[in-house]
Design an enzyme around this catalytic site. Structure first.
Site, PDB file in Angstrom:
ATOM      1  N   LYS A   1      30.771  57.601  88.058  1.00 15.49           N
ATOM      2  CA  LYS A   1      29.608  57.554  87.165  1.00 15.49           C
ATOM      3  C   LYS A   1      29.153  58.948  86.770  1.00 15.49           C
ATOM      4  O   LYS A   1      28.724  59.168  85.649  1.00 15.49           O
ATOM      5  CB  LYS A   1      28.458  56.781  87.818  1.00 15.49           C
ATOM      6  CG  LYS A   1      28.736  55.298  87.926  1.00 15.49           C
ATOM      7  CD  LYS A   1      27.446  54.518  88.075  1.00 15.49           C
ATOM      8  CE  LYS A   1      27.717  53.032  88.194  1.00 15.49           C
ATOM      9  NZ  LYS A   1      26.506  52.272  88.542  1.00 15.49           N
TER      10      LYS A   1
ATOM     11  N   LYS B   1      35.823  43.605  82.630  1.00 13.71           N
ATOM     12  CA  LYS B   1      34.964  42.519  83.084  1.00 13.71           C
ATOM     13  C   LYS B   1      33.664  42.514  82.295  1.00 13.71           C
ATOM     14  O   LYS B   1      33.289  43.531  81.710  1.00 13.71           O
ATOM     15  CB  LYS B   1      34.683  42.654  84.574  1.00 13.71           C
ATOM     16  CG  LYS B   1      33.618  43.665  84.958  1.00 13.71           C
ATOM     17  CD  LYS B   1      33.229  43.470  86.413  1.00 13.71           C
ATOM     18  CE  LYS B   1      31.960  44.248  86.755  1.00 13.71           C
ATOM     19  NZ  LYS B   1      30.741  43.673  86.200  1.00 13.71           N
TER      20      LYS B   1
ATOM     21  N   LYS C   1      26.679  43.926  82.768  1.00 13.64           N
ATOM     22  CA  LYS C   1      25.278  43.899  82.348  1.00 13.64           C
ATOM     23  C   LYS C   1      24.914  45.113  81.518  1.00 13.64           C
ATOM     24  O   LYS C   1      24.159  45.051  80.579  1.00 13.64           O
ATOM     25  CB  LYS C   1      24.394  43.968  83.591  1.00 13.64           C
ATOM     26  CG  LYS C   1      23.823  42.675  84.039  1.00 13.64           C
ATOM     27  CD  LYS C   1      22.768  42.949  85.079  1.00 13.64           C
ATOM     28  CE  LYS C   1      23.287  42.871  86.478  1.00 13.64           C
ATOM     29  NZ  LYS C   1      23.469  44.117  87.139  1.00 13.64           N
TER      30      LYS C   1
HETATM   31  P1  ATP Z   1      26.462  46.764  85.959  1.00  9.74           P
HETATM   32  O1  ATP Z   1      27.096  46.842  84.611  1.00  9.74           O
HETATM   33  O2  ATP Z   1      25.093  47.394  85.995  1.00  9.74           O
HETATM   34  O3  ATP Z   1      27.317  47.226  87.106  1.00  9.74           O
HETATM   35  P2  ATP Z   1      27.167  44.063  86.662  1.00  9.74           P
HETATM   36  O4  ATP Z   1      27.201  43.031  85.583  1.00  9.74           O
HETATM   37  O5  ATP Z   1      28.468  44.621  87.127  1.00  9.74           O
HETATM   38  O6  ATP Z   1      26.171  45.204  86.189  1.00  9.74           O
HETATM   39  P3  ATP Z   1      26.042  44.010  89.315  1.00  9.74           P
HETATM   40  O7  ATP Z   1      24.548  44.087  89.483  1.00  9.74           O
HETATM   41  O8  ATP Z   1      26.856  45.256  89.535  1.00  9.74           O
HETATM   42  O9  ATP Z   1      26.361  43.423  87.865  1.00  9.74           O
HETATM   43  O10 ATP Z   1      26.604  42.871  90.257  1.00  9.74           O
HETATM   44  C1  ATP Z   1      25.832  41.743  90.647  1.00  9.74           C
HETATM   45  C2  ATP Z   1      26.783  40.680  91.189  1.00  9.74           C
HETATM   46  O11 ATP Z   1      27.500  40.079  90.110  1.00  9.74           O
HETATM   47  C3  ATP Z   1      27.832  41.231  92.149  1.00  9.74           C
HETATM   48  O12 ATP Z   1      27.981  40.318  93.218  1.00  9.74           O
HETATM   49  C4  ATP Z   1      29.093  41.300  91.297  1.00  9.74           C
HETATM   50  O13 ATP Z   1      30.282  41.145  92.071  1.00  9.74           O
HETATM   51  C5  ATP Z   1      28.912  40.122  90.353  1.00  9.74           C
HETATM   52  N1  ATP Z   1      29.572  40.325  89.062  1.00  9.74           N
HETATM   53  C6  ATP Z   1      29.292  41.314  88.175  1.00  9.74           C
HETATM   54  N2  ATP Z   1      30.040  41.193  87.073  1.00  9.74           N
HETATM   55  C7  ATP Z   1      30.834  40.100  87.265  1.00  9.74           C
HETATM   56  C8  ATP Z   1      31.836  39.448  86.463  1.00  9.74           C
HETATM   57  N3  ATP Z   1      32.139  39.881  85.249  1.00  9.74           N
HETATM   58  N4  ATP Z   1      32.450  38.360  86.982  1.00  9.74           N
HETATM   59  C9  ATP Z   1      32.124  37.895  88.206  1.00  9.74           C
HETATM   60  N5  ATP Z   1      31.192  38.447  89.008  1.00  9.74           N
HETATM   61  C10 ATP Z   1      30.548  39.545  88.551  1.00  9.74           C
HETATM   62 MG    MG Z   2      28.561  46.314  88.567  1.00 12.57          MG
END
Ligand code: ATP
Ligand code: MG
Length: 323
Positions: free
Chosen positions: A108, A191, A194
């Site tokens: 990051k 993937k 968010k």
């Molecule tokens: P960021 O972009 O801020 O990293 P994120 O979408 O990756 O956000 P996190 O807050 O990092 O979300 O993860 C929250 C939960 O959601 C974790 O348990 C992570 O494994 C799961 N998760 C995140 N993205 C995915 C995805 N695309 N598919 C399945 N599980 C996911």
């Molecule tokens: Mg994440």
């Protein structure tokens, strides 16, 4: 036994978060588990204060709407005084080399240039250790990207215990049974995320049905016209099959058999997602429209989590010779 998991309000929750994490927490978790909205972690890169506050609320509502018991949830910043204190104790037990080794920091910070990165980005794994150790969690389910951080929490707990006296439970990282990684519909090589600014391929839990349908219909597939589950050769199609499988409780290969065109499959994926998300979305909206209920859940969660950690923090401060 206490398991601890968190979700960061770095953006709106999407179906990847729901199918891959929150729905599983609600279905497979046990009564001792704790789930929290890690809003302090969202401050390690540039962010907008009002948006952070709103998203933390929204994610808390998502956890409740998904069926997690209200007495198992809290918002991280409601414990900021305890966490701040414990983070300092742990930072003073953590070497610069240990913090700088974290691959997530390198990844990051790399993008922003290391000298411009926030010190919080360097030290947030120590805050994460404080999250875990304050609650006395035994197990922390994590994906590969967070394993190193749980290792750090283990190292810090052991070091503190052996240097100053036994106070912390040494947590272990557990890898949950493989959950399908929901991919970005517009870019199946990555993937769903968010924090992605470009939202065309990300289906949010709060998207209305028309929006869900539009995003699914525009999903990138391929020109092979083969309706089979082949994640390596046809990642976009495989992603749609996985989403449909997750919504229907079947295997991706099995759902592929029922279709003769990509368009029909997309229709079915859109229908299934809309139905899967409808009750959650309605309940989230209800909670956000009734601030009192959500405020009460949040306040009770803060009291419980604070009480849970207070004796540990007091002992740690005493052993460290401060407070
Ligand atoms: P960021 O972009 O801020 O990293 P994120 O979408 O990756 O956000 P996190 O807050 O990092 O979300 O993860 C929250 C939960 O959601 C974790 O348990 C992570 O494994 C799961 N998760 C995140 N993205 C995915 C995805 N695309 N598919 C399945 N599980 C996911
Ligand atoms: Mg994440």
């Amino acid at each position: 036994m206490t398991r601890l998991s968190a979700i960061t309000p770095s953006g709106h929750a999407h179906v990847g978060n729901y199918l891959g994490a929150v729905r599983r927490w609600a279905r497979e978790g046990s009564a001792g588990d704790l789930y929290f909205v890690s809003d302090l972690h969202a401050m390690t890169t540039p962010y907008h204060p009002q948006r952070l506050r709103a998203r933390a609320r929204e994610l808390l509502a998502v956890l409740i709407a998904a069926g997690i018991e209200p007495d198992q949830v809290f918002v991280q910043s409601d414990l900021i005084r305890q966490l701040g204190a414990l983070t300092w104790l742990l930072e003073c037990a953590c070497s610069f080399g240990e913090a700088a080794r974290m691959t997530q920091f390198k990844d990051k910070a790399g993008a922003e240039g290391r000298t411009a990165a926030r010190v919080g980005l360097l030290t947030y794994p120590v805050l994460m250790a404080a999250d875990i150790l304050l609650q006395g969690a035994d197990e922390v389910p994590v994906g590969d990207d967070q394993e190193q951080h749980v290792e750090l929490a283990r190292a810090l707990a052991r070091r503190f215990n052996s240097t100053y006296g036994e106070v912390f439970v040494v947590p272990s990282a557990v890898t949950p049974a493989a959950a399908a990684r929901v991919r970005d519909l517009a870019d199946p090589a990555r993937k769903m995320d968010k924090s992605r600014s470009d939202a065309v391929g990300v289906v949010y839990i709060l998207d209305d049905p028309d929006m869900v349908r539009r995003k699914v219909k525009r999903a990138v597939t391929d020109s092979l016209g083969r309706l089979e589950y082949r994640p390596d050769e046809q990642p976009g199609l495989a992603n749609l099959l996985e989403i449909l499988a997750a919504c229907t409780g079947k295997a991706p290969r099995e759902v592929a058999d029922g279709f003769d065109s990509y368009d029909r499959l997309k229709e079915a994926v859109a229908d299934a997602l809309i139905e899967e998300l409808r009750p959650i979305r309605d309940r989230v909206r209800g909670l956000l429209d009734d601030p009192l209920e959500l405020d009460n859940i949040r306040a009770a969660g803060a009291v419980r989590a604070t009480e849970r950690g207070s004796h540990r923090l007091e002992s740690a401060l005493r052993l460290a010779g401060v407070g």
